[in-house]
Design an enzyme around this catalytic site. Structure first.
Site, PDB file in Angstrom:
ATOM      1  N   ASP A 150       0.863  -1.177   0.000  1.00 33.17           N
ATOM      2  CA  ASP A 150       0.000   0.000   0.000  1.00 33.17           C
ATOM      3  C   ASP A 150       0.910   1.241   0.000  1.00 33.17           C
ATOM      4  OD1 ASP A 150      -2.572   1.266   0.277  1.00 33.17           O
ATOM      5  OD2 ASP A 150      -2.266   1.430   2.417  1.00 33.17           O
ATOM      6  N   LYS A 159      -1.136  -1.758  -4.601  1.00 34.30           N
ATOM      7  CA  LYS A 159      -2.004  -0.580  -4.683  1.00 34.30           C
ATOM      8  C   LYS A 159      -1.110   0.632  -4.941  1.00 34.30           C
ATOM      9  CE  LYS A 159      -5.502  -0.598  -1.404  1.00 34.30           C
ATOM     10  NZ  LYS A 159      -6.066  -0.162  -0.094  1.00 34.30           N
TER      11      LYS A 159
END
Ligand code: IMP
Ligand code: MG
Length: 189
Positions: free
Chosen positions: A105, A133
């Protein structure tokens, strides 16, 4: 009420996950030999299911070990302060290490884990993550094997949790916003 009711939509089905894991394992099989005897380092808890499925498709001799990290800070952002809750059992000096992650992330956890392992003098450190992501990246990290790119939405299932729940769902799904807005804990990150 079944857990599935908290899911807004399925992003990646169980079949798609399994198919992609076979492809990833193929690339990893090409990257290492029996002589390399890589050590797969599963970052707990999120990657436990991914590791279990991935390792079954690997053909070279290899070992698995586990590390647990936690980052704490504000409700929606990890602070960048990563703690090791559980460390490896094995000495990795001279070993080929493959970090197995659930999702990258901000990149803070992976950056910390990679740097930490590199101080132990391994032969190599590579990274395999099921999900990426990229839109949320704060620290640039090198990824060698990536399963899927996901949009900037909070996802659960297949090992990934919100407040320790939903890990058992066989697919990756987007959690309904009302679930984490209503929760006193706020965002799980
Ligand atoms: P980082 O921001 O890259 O350090 O990610 C830290 C950790 O937050 C990941 O390893 C996951 O455990 C968790 N995380 C990040 N995004 C999500 C998500 O969408 N769902 C569930 N957990 C997540
Ligand atoms: Mg993780």
């Amino acid at each position: 009420m079944p857990l599935e009711h908290d899911i807004d939509r399925i992003l990646i089905s169980a079949d798609e996950i399994q198919q992609r894991i076979r492809d990833l394992a193929g690339s990893i099989n090409d990257a290492y030999t029996d002589e390399d005897r890589p050590l797969l380092v599963c970052v707990l808890k999120g990657a436990f299911m991914f590791l279990a499925d991935l390792t079954r498709h690997l053909e070279m001799r290899h070992e698995v070990d586990f590390m647990e990290t936690s980052s704490y800070g504000a409700r929606t952002e990890s602070s960048g302060v990563v703690r090791i809750l559980l460390d490896l059992e094995r000495n990795i000096q001279g070993r080929h290490v493959l970090i197995v992650e659930d999702i990258v992330d901000s990149g803070r956890t992976l950056d910390y884990v990679t740097r930490n392992l590199e101080t132990r003098d391994p032969a190599s450190v590579r990274v395999c993550t099921l999900l990426n992501k990229p839109s949320r990246r704060v620290i640039d990290v090198a990824l060698d094997f990536v399963g899927f790119e996901v949009p900037d939405e909070f996802v659960v299932g297949y090992g990934l949790d919100f407040n320790e729940e939903y890990r058992n769902l066989p697919f990756i799904g987007v959690l309904k916003e009302e679930i984490y807005v209503e929760s006193p804990e706020g965002d799980a990150r």
